[in-house]
Scaffold this active site. Structure first.
Site, PDB file in Angstrom:
ATOM      1  N   SER A   1       0.827  -1.183   0.021  1.00  0.00           N
ATOM      2  CA  SER A   1       0.115   0.146  -0.068  1.00  0.00           C
ATOM      3  C   SER A   1       0.989   1.165  -0.016  1.00  0.00           C
ATOM      4  O   SER A   1       2.032   1.000   0.396  1.00  0.00           O
ATOM      5  CB  SER A   1      -0.695  -0.121   1.181  1.00  0.00           C
ATOM      6  OG  SER A   1      -1.335   1.256   1.613  1.00  0.00           O
TER       7      SER A   1
ATOM      8  N   TYR B   1      -2.025  -1.169  10.547  1.00  0.00           N
ATOM      9  CA  TYR B   1      -1.944  -1.332   9.028  1.00  0.00           C
ATOM     10  C   TYR B   1      -0.729  -0.978   8.576  1.00  0.00           C
ATOM     11  O   TYR B   1       0.142  -1.604   7.455  1.00  0.00           O
ATOM     12  CB  TYR B   1      -3.154  -0.810   8.408  1.00  0.00           C
ATOM     13  CG  TYR B   1      -3.484  -1.221   7.089  1.00  0.00           C
ATOM     14  CD1 TYR B   1      -4.230  -2.035   6.607  1.00  0.00           C
ATOM     15  CD2 TYR B   1      -2.843  -0.059   6.058  1.00  0.00           C
ATOM     16  CE1 TYR B   1      -4.364  -2.367   5.145  1.00  0.00           C
ATOM     17  CE2 TYR B   1      -3.216  -0.169   4.748  1.00  0.00           C
ATOM     18  CZ  TYR B   1      -3.931  -1.418   4.220  1.00  0.00           C
ATOM     19  OH  TYR B   1      -4.003  -1.459   2.981  1.00  0.00           O
TER      20      TYR B   1
HETATM   21  P1  NAD Z   1     -11.434  -6.641   0.746  1.00  0.00           P
HETATM   22  O1  NAD Z   1     -11.785  -6.338   2.048  1.00  0.00           O
HETATM   23  O2  NAD Z   1     -12.546  -6.009  -0.361  1.00  0.00           O
HETATM   24  O3  NAD Z   1     -11.035  -7.842   0.293  1.00  0.00           O
HETATM   25  C1  NAD Z   1      -9.970  -8.641   1.137  1.00  0.00           C
HETATM   26  C2  NAD Z   1     -10.342 -10.089   1.090  1.00  0.00           C
HETATM   27  O4  NAD Z   1      -9.491 -11.019   1.949  1.00  0.00           O
HETATM   28  C3  NAD Z   1     -11.841 -10.598   1.169  1.00  0.00           C
HETATM   29  O5  NAD Z   1     -12.246 -11.467   0.344  1.00  0.00           O
HETATM   30  C4  NAD Z   1     -11.354 -11.165   2.831  1.00  0.00           C
HETATM   31  O6  NAD Z   1     -12.559 -12.509   2.851  1.00  0.00           O
HETATM   32  C5  NAD Z   1     -10.187 -11.614   2.431  1.00  0.00           C
HETATM   33  N1  NAD Z   1      -9.340 -12.053   3.861  1.00  0.00           N
HETATM   34  C6  NAD Z   1      -9.484 -11.441   4.818  1.00  0.00           C
HETATM   35  N2  NAD Z   1      -8.704 -12.078   6.056  1.00  0.00           N
HETATM   36  C7  NAD Z   1      -8.449 -13.149   5.327  1.00  0.00           C
HETATM   37  C8  NAD Z   1      -7.709 -14.237   5.914  1.00  0.00           C
HETATM   38  N3  NAD Z   1      -7.276 -14.354   7.219  1.00  0.00           N
HETATM   39  N4  NAD Z   1      -7.286 -15.325   5.005  1.00  0.00           N
HETATM   40  C9  NAD Z   1      -7.601 -15.201   3.691  1.00  0.00           C
HETATM   41  N5  NAD Z   1      -8.275 -14.162   3.147  1.00  0.00           N
HETATM   42  C10 NAD Z   1      -8.592 -13.028   3.861  1.00  0.00           C
HETATM   43  O7  NAD Z   1     -10.021  -5.446   0.768  1.00  0.00           O
HETATM   44  P2  NAD Z   1      -9.401  -4.931  -0.639  1.00  0.00           P
HETATM   45  O8  NAD Z   1      -9.497  -3.386  -0.513  1.00  0.00           O
HETATM   46  O9  NAD Z   1      -9.547  -5.659  -1.767  1.00  0.00           O
HETATM   47  O10 NAD Z   1      -8.085  -5.225  -0.132  1.00  0.00           O
HETATM   48  C11 NAD Z   1      -6.736  -6.439  -0.842  1.00  0.00           C
HETATM   49  C12 NAD Z   1      -5.381  -5.973  -0.360  1.00  0.00           C
HETATM   50  O11 NAD Z   1      -5.234  -4.664  -1.005  1.00  0.00           O
HETATM   51  C13 NAD Z   1      -5.267  -5.839   1.118  1.00  0.00           C
HETATM   52  O12 NAD Z   1      -4.099  -6.243   1.470  1.00  0.00           O
HETATM   53  C14 NAD Z   1      -5.400  -4.285   1.354  1.00  0.00           C
HETATM   54  O13 NAD Z   1      -4.655  -3.873   2.463  1.00  0.00           O
HETATM   55  C15 NAD Z   1      -4.760  -3.785   0.221  1.00  0.00           C
HETATM   56  N6  NAD Z   1      -4.802  -2.419  -0.386  1.00  0.00           N
HETATM   57  C16 NAD Z   1      -6.051  -1.956  -0.351  1.00  0.00           C
HETATM   58  C17 NAD Z   1      -6.076  -0.627  -0.547  1.00  0.00           C
HETATM   59  C18 NAD Z   1      -7.854   0.079  -1.059  1.00  0.00           C
HETATM   60  O14 NAD Z   1      -7.931   1.015  -1.060  1.00  0.00           O
HETATM   61  N7  NAD Z   1      -8.743  -0.881  -1.003  1.00  0.00           N
HETATM   62  C19 NAD Z   1      -5.054   0.091  -0.892  1.00  0.00           C
HETATM   63  C20 NAD Z   1      -4.077  -0.281  -0.772  1.00  0.00           C
HETATM   64  C21 NAD Z   1      -3.811  -1.564  -0.370  1.00  0.00           C
END
Ligand code: NAD
Length: 259
Positions: free
Chosen positions: A141, A154
């Site tokens: 991120s 985080y």
């Molecule tokens: P999201 O909540 O939409 O999806 C996350 C998925 O991870 C879900 O399907 C959930 O069931 C799964 N998950 C959670 N805990 C888990 C575990 N212990 N084992 C297996 N699966 C698990 O989130 P997102 O926004 O798609 O985020 C995905 C990644 O991208 C994350 O690592 C997040 O930190 C990173 N990220 C997101 C953003 C953003 O703005 N959305 C920005 C930077 C980084």
């Protein structure tokens, strides 16, 4: 197609960014193991990929469960015989100021991101080393490189994933393994939709003010990064042909962070 016949594992691919990457990888010819804590979600994504003419299987996998990760990787290798690309993407968020943050919430966030990334890395490297190479990817991120208030676990976890990515690049090189970390700005996924009202409450702002004045404040154009932006970068990093591109953090954030 850029990922023809590659076998990819993506954790947390039941929705959001992981899902978008799984679908994009499949369109680029990869065989994709869609892993998620929620097996039902993973199955829906795998079905959608197959319905669109792609190749996918679903894995129920809690990335914090050592056995579940080992068994999931073993299952996909039994199915396809190899593993070329592994993306540690599963993640959660928690909003609280440090002085009120419980140890349990701190540990939960660290465990999913950092312990989860380690377990996936170890299981994947064993396969990649045996096959003579592969690509490790991490979903970092902008918070792998910068801090924001209210997100200490985080931020710490995402900085930790950057360190892990670099360690893998050093150790993996002699086995033909590259390792890179994707660092997105804000993308409108369920993870982000949940934190808009949470941050509004903590900061005493409206939700619109959180979006414009906090999340997108330092972008060059006030725009969210999209799922397609992140998925395209994930394909590029996976398909890159040489170890010239390893150990890198690649930021996709509308200029929020420049390095
Ligand atoms: P999201 O909540 O939409 O999806 C996350 C998925 O991870 C879900 O399907 C959930 O069931 C799964 N998950 C959670 N805990 C888990 C575990 N212990 N084992 C297996 N699966 C698990 O989130 P997102 O926004 O798609 O985020 C995905 C990644 O991208 C994350 O690592 C997040 O930190 C990173 N990220 C997101 C953003 C953003 O703005 N959305 C920005 C930077 C980084």
């Amino acid at each position: 197609m850029r990922l023809d016949n590659k076998v990819a594992l993506i954790t947390g691919a039941g929705q959001g960014i992981g899902r978008a990457i799984a679908e994009h990888y499949a369109r680029e010819g990869a065989r994709v193991a869609v892993a998620d804590l929620e097996l039902g979600r993973a199955e829906q994504v795998a079905l959608a990929i197959v319905a669109a003419g792609g190749n996918a299987i679903a894995l129920g996998m809690d990335v914090t469960d050592e056995q579940a990760v080992e068994q999931g990787v073993a299952r996909l290798v039994r199915h396809w015989g190899r593993l070329d690309i592994a993306l540690a993407n599963a993640g959660i968020q928690h909003i609280d100021p440090l002085h009120r943050l419980s140890y349990a919430d701190w540990s939960r966030v660290l465990k999913v991101h950092l312990d989860g990334a380690f377990l996936v890395t170890r299981a994947a490297l064993q396969q990649m080393y045996a096959n003579g190479g592969g690509t490790m990817l991490y979903m970092g991120s902008v918070h792998s490189l910068e801090a924001s208030p209210l997100k200490a676990p985080y931020v710490a976890a995402k900085h930790g994933m950057l360190g892990l990515c670099r360690a893998v690049a050093k150790e993996g090189a002699e086995h033909g393994v590259r390792s890179n970390i994707i660092c997105p700005g804000f993308v409108r996924t369920p993870l982000v939709e949940r934190q808009i009202p949470e941050q509004a409450r903590e900061l005493g702002l409206s939700e619109e003010e959180v979006v414009r004045g906090v999340m997108l404040k330092n972008t060059v154009d006030g725009e969210f990064t999209t799922l397609e932006d992140v998925a395209e970068l994930a394909v590029h990093l996976a398909a890159f042909p040489s170890a010239a591109l390893t150990g890198q953090s690649v930021v996709v954030s509308h200029g929020w962070h420049m390095q």
